[in-house]
Scaffold this motif. Structure first.
Motif, mmCIF file in Angstrom:
data_model
loop_
_atom_site.group_PDB
_atom_site.id
_atom_site.type_symbol
_atom_site.label_atom_id
_atom_site.label_comp_id
_atom_site.label_asym_id
_atom_site.label_seq_id
_atom_site.Cartn_x
_atom_site.Cartn_y
_atom_site.Cartn_z
ATOM 1 N N ILE A 85 0.852 -1.191 0.000
ATOM 2 C CA ILE A 85 0.000 0.000 0.000
ATOM 3 C C ILE A 85 0.889 1.243 0.000
ATOM 4 N N TYR A 86 2.175 1.016 -0.208
ATOM 5 C CA TYR A 86 3.078 2.143 -0.106
ATOM 6 C C TYR A 86 2.900 3.129 -1.250
ATOM 7 N N TYR A 87 2.559 2.608 -2.429
ATOM 8 C CA TYR A 87 2.239 3.500 -3.539
ATOM 9 C C TYR A 87 0.780 3.310 -3.932
ATOM 10 N N LEU A 88 0.100 4.416 -4.199
ATOM 11 C CA LEU A 88 -1.280 4.371 -4.679
ATOM 12 C C LEU A 88 -1.259 4.853 -6.121
ATOM 13 N N VAL A 100 0.494 8.942 -9.557
ATOM 14 C CA VAL A 100 0.955 8.092 -8.450
ATOM 15 C C VAL A 100 1.231 8.961 -7.242
ATOM 16 N N LEU A 101 1.012 8.409 -6.061
ATOM 17 C CA LEU A 101 1.484 9.066 -4.846
ATOM 18 C C LEU A 101 1.833 8.013 -3.822
ATOM 19 N N SER A 102 2.671 8.392 -2.856
ATOM 20 C CA SER A 102 3.051 7.420 -1.833
ATOM 21 C C SER A 102 2.128 7.579 -0.637
ATOM 22 N N LEU A 103 2.126 6.560 0.194
ATOM 23 C CA LEU A 103 1.325 6.626 1.413
ATOM 24 C C LEU A 103 1.783 7.812 2.260
ATOM 25 N N ARG A 104 3.096 8.043 2.212
ATOM 26 C CA ARG A 104 3.626 9.197 2.937
ATOM 27 C C ARG A 104 2.988 10.496 2.412
ATOM 28 N N ASP A 105 2.955 10.637 1.080
ATOM 29 C CA ASP A 105 2.338 11.838 0.478
ATOM 30 C C ASP A 105 0.900 11.987 0.966
ATOM 31 N N LEU A 106 0.201 10.839 1.062
ATOM 32 C CA LEU A 106 -1.214 10.867 1.432
ATOM 33 C C LEU A 106 -1.411 11.325 2.875
ATOM 34 N N GLU A 125 2.371 13.264 -11.787
ATOM 35 C CA GLU A 125 1.795 12.875 -13.075
ATOM 36 C C GLU A 125 2.798 12.174 -13.991
ATOM 37 N N ASN A 126 4.075 12.366 -13.696
ATOM 38 C CA ASN A 126 5.088 11.687 -14.510
ATOM 39 C C ASN A 126 5.357 10.311 -13.934
ATOM 40 N N VAL A 127 4.483 9.398 -14.268
ATOM 41 C CA VAL A 127 4.618 8.066 -13.672
ATOM 42 C C VAL A 127 5.608 7.219 -14.467
ATOM 43 N N VAL A 128 6.529 6.625 -13.753
ATOM 44 C CA VAL A 128 7.435 5.668 -14.391
ATOM 45 C C VAL A 128 6.718 4.325 -14.405
ATOM 46 N N TYR A 129 6.625 3.691 -15.579
ATOM 47 C CA TYR A 129 5.909 2.419 -15.672
ATOM 48 C C TYR A 129 6.642 1.488 -16.615
HETATM 49 P P1 ATP Z 1 11.139 10.477 -0.665
HETATM 50 O O1 ATP Z 1 12.167 9.632 -1.333
HETATM 51 O O2 ATP Z 1 10.627 11.585 -1.540
HETATM 52 O O3 ATP Z 1 11.511 10.899 0.705
HETATM 53 P P2 ATP Z 1 9.687 8.159 0.122
HETATM 54 O O4 ATP Z 1 10.990 7.602 0.526
HETATM 55 O O5 ATP Z 1 8.576 8.222 1.066
HETATM 56 O O6 ATP Z 1 9.834 9.580 -0.496
HETATM 57 P P3 ATP Z 1 9.854 6.798 -2.379
HETATM 58 O O7 ATP Z 1 9.626 5.364 -2.467
HETATM 59 O O8 ATP Z 1 11.276 7.253 -2.441
HETATM 60 O O9 ATP Z 1 9.148 7.313 -1.067
HETATM 61 O O10 ATP Z 1 8.969 7.543 -3.409
HETATM 62 C C1 ATP Z 1 9.168 8.919 -3.656
HETATM 63 C C2 ATP Z 1 8.109 9.479 -4.551
HETATM 64 O O11 ATP Z 1 8.058 8.769 -5.770
HETATM 65 C C3 ATP Z 1 6.689 9.418 -3.990
HETATM 66 O O12 ATP Z 1 6.138 10.690 -4.010
HETATM 67 C C4 ATP Z 1 5.951 8.533 -4.934
HETATM 68 O O13 ATP Z 1 4.652 8.978 -5.153
HETATM 69 C C5 ATP Z 1 6.741 8.632 -6.190
HETATM 70 N N1 ATP Z 1 6.593 7.436 -7.024
HETATM 71 C C6 ATP Z 1 6.341 6.173 -6.645
HETATM 72 N N2 ATP Z 1 6.253 5.342 -7.680
HETATM 73 C C7 ATP Z 1 6.440 6.106 -8.780
HETATM 74 C C8 ATP Z 1 6.447 5.838 -10.176
HETATM 75 N N3 ATP Z 1 6.250 4.602 -10.647
HETATM 76 N N4 ATP Z 1 6.657 6.864 -11.003
HETATM 77 C C9 ATP Z 1 6.885 8.099 -10.562
HETATM 78 N N5 ATP Z 1 6.882 8.430 -9.260
HETATM 79 C C10 ATP Z 1 6.658 7.437 -8.371
#
Ligand code: ATP
Ligand code: MG
Length: 274
Positions: free
Chosen positions: A167-170, A182-188, A203-207
């Motif tokens: 659930i770390y990424y949504l 995409v956003l992280s649980l932390r972002d949420l 919005e720039n999702v890496v896939y």
């Molecule tokens: P940070 O590294 O910014 O402190 P974090 O350690 O909590 O954050 P990471 O796993 O490093 O989390 O993810 C950082 C950011 O990358 C998050 O905001 C997340 O939404 C974003 N992210 C996750 N997956 C993808 C993806 N596939 N494409 C682009 N961005 C992504």
């Protein structure tokens, strides 16, 4: 004697004396990896007992720590109803790996007695070619809509989290399931409850696309340092996710492939240089 050995002994005694409750209490208190270590030491007869003492979910949890070939063997020794329930409870990608080792008839028979929802999830993944992103992805991810609020998303997470691989990424999708953010649980959790997802998502999702070679996927996870990557089809519909633990398995696999190639080269060498 260490604490671990002591516990193993107690579990063994409970198992041998058919003290089911006692067995369950000590055994289920272990981490699934330690459960798997214990289980691997058992005789077939003892394993058969375990299948009647534990639920399919409890067996599935420990199976995830056992290698593919042993898992296949264990699945085949169980009563088919029980094993199909175990497969249904396993993470879909892991269940698919096991089924891919089996003969087609066997696979079909498991799928017919399995609950329909799990069978359908598994069928979706069975088609992907070996060593592609599709073959290692799982369909248990959290997908949300960009118009929902943080509060609504937290509520949804409470419902979806137990089933999700991570659930770390949504991942944010539109009405047609296109991947749009995409956003992280932390972002949420650091955002205000009334904020809309579209205002905080990236919005720039890496896939990766579903046919991508698994080794390239592994490289991307390493390069970007993500814990998971989304997998899409050619129209950018979200199909699944690949998590770091799947990548670790790929790296093991590729390392042993490379090692065999190296061994083969060594054997050929005298002929190359007579
Ligand atoms: P940070 O590294 O910014 O402190 P974090 O350690 O909590 O954050 P990471 O796993 O490093 O989390 O993810 C950082 C950011 O990358 C998050 O905001 C997340 O939404 C974003 N992210 C996750 N997956 C993808 C993806 N596939 N494409 C682009 N961005 C992504
Ligand atoms: Mg980080």
């Amino acid at each position: 004697m260490g604490k671990q050995d002591n516990e193993h002994l107690n579990i063994k005694v409970a198992l041998q004396q058919d003290e089911i409750e006692q067995f369950r209490t000590i055994f289920l208190d272990l981490h699934p990896y330690d459960q798997a270590l214990f289980y691997m030491e058992l005789s077939k007869e003892e394993r058969m007992k375990i299948y009647s003492y534990l639920s399919p979910l409890e067996v599935a949890n420990l199976m995830e720590h056992i290698d593919l070939y042993d898992t296949e063997e264990f699945i085949l020794e169980m009563d088919p109803r029980f094993s199909s329930a175990v497969l249904a409870e396993m993470a879909t990608d892991d269940a698919v790996d096991v089924l891919n080792e089996m003969e087609k008839d066997k696979v079909a028979s498991f799928l017919t007695i399995m609950d329909e929802e799990s069978a359908n999830e598994i069928k979706k993944l069975l088609h992907y070619e070996e060593k592609t992103a599709g073959s290692i992805m799982t369909t248990e991810y959290v997908a949300i809509n960009k118009s929902q609020t943080v509060k609504e998303t937290l509520e949804q997470l409470k419902r979806d989290a137990p089933e999700a691989e991570t659930i770390y990424y949504l991942y944010v999708v539109d009405e047609d399931k296109h991947l749009v953010g995409v956003l992280s649980l932390r972002d949420l959790i650091i955002s205000d409850e009334d904020t809309r997802i579209e205002d905080i998502m990236g919005e720039n999702v890496v896939y990766v696309s579903v046919g991508k070679d698994q080794e390239e996927v592994a490289q991307m996870i390493r390069d970007y340092d993500f814990l998971a990557l989304p997998v899409v089809d050619f129209r950018k519909h979200l199909l699944g996710i690949i998590t770091v633990d799947d990548i670790l398995d790929v790296m093991d696999e590729e390392a042993s492939d490379d090692y065999s190639k190296l061994a083969a080269v060594d054997v050929d060498r005298p002929e190359d240089n007579p």
